[in-house]
Design an enzyme around this catalytic site. Structure first.
Site, PDB file in Angstrom:
ATOM      1  CG  MET A  26      11.427   5.760 -10.801  1.00  0.00           C
ATOM      2  SD  MET A  26      11.412   7.370 -10.111  1.00  0.00           S
ATOM      3  CE  MET A  26      13.145   7.757  -9.958  1.00  0.00           C
ATOM      4  CB  VAL A  29       9.516   3.635  -0.730  1.00  0.00           C
ATOM      5  CG1 VAL A  29       9.518   4.475   0.439  1.00  0.00           C
ATOM      6  CG2 VAL A  29       9.679   4.451  -1.988  1.00  0.00           C
ATOM      7  CG  ASP A 137       2.807  11.322 -10.237  1.00  0.00           C
ATOM      8  OD1 ASP A 137       1.552  11.346 -10.578  1.00  0.00           O
ATOM      9  OD2 ASP A 137       3.316  10.380  -9.549  1.00  0.00           O
TER      10      ASP A 137
END
Length: 741
Positions: A26, A29, A137
């Site tokens: 995605m 971070v 998840d």
């Protein structure tokens, strides 16, 4: 942290980005800080996805789901802007290390830490489900270990329980070894799916690997999740029933988070003064804290786990983990922060025992150091291309069984022959690196348990036993269980009187687990002699050589079977390990009592207390060839062990011999004994192997080549003039001659 590259943003919203922590499908971070000094973890969506309206909707829902969740064991959202040019979300930065990397660096967590981890994850899921969200998840990489408890992070594929999915219909997204069966098959999910992932995550923390194995393609892992039982051998006995229930294939049989918490609260809790984390892991967390507080501008390096990989996305480049990289940054800070750490973690250092004039506890034996014991000479050591969970030394070869094939190694460790299971339509019963009994020898032939090899197109399976000549790997035969619906063999407790005894998982591809059973296979005719149905998961087996009886057991009771597989008796007992001597059963229970039982009635013949138990798949006792002497390990007052030779008929001690100290932290696999070639072998908690004289227990030689390895990952066998040890994690097999020379 990783240095910011040309493609990395330098600021997001009100946060200055100081370095990249990790990356996934995605986005990335980052470690961010506000003008006021607040440290956060900032997830920033990749530019190519930011232009996708559908993906923006997915990210917007992720933010909404994460905002709903607030609890002591989660990392709350502190800010977000899903409508920014590059959508982003900031969560509180947890001063901790990931469970995945803590276990990889320091090994499985001890029992006390496992209990708090289990309760903390359940508390987190209680908050998640209370917000009508399913995490989807939960895995070791999404659990951070902080000094005050675990934290669950990353709601990237979360789903609202009202049915608002963040992914396309039918897509399977998540981490294969930690998915629930219903998630793996693309079915609709309930909060019970997260409980399955909790069970898998705690099992990883206890065993050092996924209970369904981490190796192979994702499809193979998912197949095992759906159709095979988890390997929970290394999970502490008091937690095993809870974790087994979490890993039930039927979601309706799993506990709720509240039930998990209630179960854990019934047991002992770690002392607040001591902390809940092992010292090595706590030291890593203190290093993280030192870095985050000591320097306003930490030098760039990298913090989080390798990225989560969606099964429908391409592979992502793994990066260094949170622990590894932050400790590089912490090298200077630890010089100041390390002073006093041992005192803070260990308390005042008092042992709590009463010492005599010699410094030993009153009544404790004088213990040899073992330093003067000669080192055994390694005959050979080889690396295999796959895990070998069981070694068999017989007929002039060392046989090693993997998931896909069997190797026969000669006296120099060279491959004499191989048998590939696929050539005979068989897949052997190997899951991960935990040692287990899946093969046995009868005369000049080796027999290995498995299943008819399934494919994703054809999931039909049956328990199968493959036989092969030990001398040359030829004359292969197979036998299949056709008297009960089943999905494969799990273990082979042993062979006696021309019959192989095989543990079978009952069910069909549509209903994979309906119970378990014992299959008695006549090897000469390759026909079923009898089959015994047993509903709970079977974990204990004993096969006395001088009796027709068979002992089986689950987590709560033992059952004696007669020569035809019928139940003779049952007893409610929490056994740690079982064995056999002569015609008798041997049982070590959780209280440390070792009992010898009559196989026909279950009546106790004699018992002795203070026995070290928790052997892994047998080995809690050893027996001499004629069955007259039983060898066991007894706990001494100084915390050490003595080897005892007991008369098998009466339990009277013939002699006891204090053993050298293990010089290692207690292991889940404590008592491991073997007898072969007029030699008694013992593996200690530090994985040092000692060869002992069976006449008096004195050490003959030792082998330290496996020292420091987790003993729960070592398979071993003795016989045919040699001792063999298989390191299932390193996929190596070593052999020593029985005389150590």
């Amino acid at each position: 942290m990783q240095r910011l590259g040309d493609g990395d943003p330098r600021a997001t919203g009100p946060y200055t980005l100081m370095g990249r922590l990790g990356a996934g499908g995605m986005g990335a971070v980052y470690l961010g800080r506000s003008a006021g000094g607040r440290t956060v973890a900032v997830k920033v969506v990749r530019p190519e996805l930011a232009s996708d309206g559908g993906f923006r909707d997915r990210f917007r829902r992720e933010v909404a789901a994460a905002r709903k969740v607030s609890g002591a064991f989660t990392a709350p959202v502190v800010d977000a802007d899903p409508d920014a040019e590059l959508p982003w979300m900031a969560t509180a930065f947890v001063v901790g290390v990931s469970l995945h990397e803590a276990v990889a660096a320091h090994g499985p967590l001890p029992k006390g830490a496992l209990r708090m981890l289990t309760a903390g994850l359940a508390e987190a899921l209680n908050a998640v489900h209370g917000a009508r969200v399913i995490h989807r998840d939960l895995k070791p990489g999404n659990v951070l270990l902080a000094l005050d408890g675990p934290r669950v992070i990353d709601f990237g594929i979360a789903r609202a329980t009202d049915g608002t999915a963040l992914t396309s219909t039918g897509a399977i997204i998540g981490s294969a070894p930690y998915m629930s069966p219903e998630q793996a098959t693309g079915q609709s999910l309930t909060p019970a799916s997260d409980l399955f992932s909790l069970g898998s995550t705690v099992a990883f923390a206890a065993c050092g690997r996924s209970p369904f194995g981490d190796g192979g393609a994702a499809a193979g892992v998912l197949f095992r999740v759906v159709h095979t039982e988890p390997d929970l051998d290394a999970v502490p006995a008091e937690l095993r029933p809870l974790i087994a229930r979490c890993l039930a294939k039927d979601p309706g049989e799993r506990p709720t988070p509240r039930e998990v918490i209630d179960f854990v609260e019934q047991g002992d809790r770690p002392s607040p003064r001591e902390g809940w984390l092992p010292e090595a892991v706590a030291t890593d967390v203190l290093a993280v804290r030192a870095v985050m507080t000591a320097l306003p501008r930490p030098a760039p390096t990298k913090l989080l786990d390798p990225p989560t990989q969606d099964l429908d996305a391409g592979p992502q480049a793994p990066g260094p983990g949170r622990r590894k990289l932050i400790l590089g940054l912490a090298a200077g800070a630890l010089a100041a922060a390390g002073v006093g750490t041992a005192v803070a973690l260990n308390g005042d250092g008092s042992s709590g025992t009463t010492a005599g004039a010699s410094g030993r506890p009153a009544g404790a034996p004088s213990r040899p150091s073992g330093d003067d014991v000669p080192e055994g000479k390694l005959a050979w050591k080889v690396k295999l291309p796959a895990t070998c969970p069981q070694v068999v030394s017989a007929g002039g070869v060392v046989a090693c069984v993997s998931l896909e094939q069997i190797w026969g190694l000669d006296d120099q460790g060279k491959t004499a022959w191989t048998v590939k299971g696929a050539d005979h339509g068989v897949q052997f019963s190997v899951q991960g690196p935990t040692p287990k009994n899946i093969a046995a020898v009868d005369g000049d032939r080796l027999y290995a348990a498995g299943m008819a090899a399934p494919t994703m197109a054809n999931l039909t399976m049956h328990a199968t036993v493959l036989g092969v000549g030990l001398a040359d790997g030829k004359n292969v035969s197979t036998a299949t269980l056709d008297t009960a619906p089943n999905v494969g063999a799990i273990l082979m407790p042993g062979i006696r009187g021309g019959r192989a005894y095989v543990t079978v998982m009952l069910g069909t591809p549509q209903q994979p687990t309906t119970g378990y059973g014992i299959w008695a296979l006549d090897l000469a005719s390759r026909k079923t002699a009898w089959f015994h149905d047993h509903e709970p998961l079977l974990i204990h087996f004993a096969l006395p050589p001088d009796s027709d009886g068979l002992l089986i057991g689950d987590t709560e009771r033992l059952t004696g079977l007669d020569a035809k597989g019928a139940t003779s008796w049952t007893q409610k007992v929490q056994a740690e390990a079982v064995g056999a001597v002569g015609r008798y059963f041997v049982v070590a229970d959780v209280s440390g009592t070792l009992s010898v039982l009559d196989p026909a009635t279950g009546r106790k013949v004699w018992s002795v207390q203070g026995v070290e138990g928790a052997a892994n798949r047998g080995g809690v006792v050893a027996v001499n060839p004629d069955g007259s002497i039983l060898y066991a390990l007894l706990r001494d007052k100084d915390g050490g062990l003595s080897l005892a030779a007991l008369d098998s008929a009466s339990g009277k001690k013939r002699w006891t011999a204090p053993l050298p100290p293990d010089n290692a932290k207690p292991s889940a696999v404590r008592a491991r004994l073997l007898y072969a070639d007029k030699t008694l072998y013992r593996m200690d908690a530090g994985s040092v192997v000692w060869a002992l004289d069976p006449a008096d227990g004195k050490p003959l030689w030792k082998y330290t080549g496996m020292k420091g390895t987790d003993p729960s990952k070592l398979a071993w066998a003795a016989g045919d003039g040699r001792l063999c040890v298989s390191d299932t994690t390193a996929t190596t097999v070593a052999a020593l001659h029985a005389n150590g020379a």
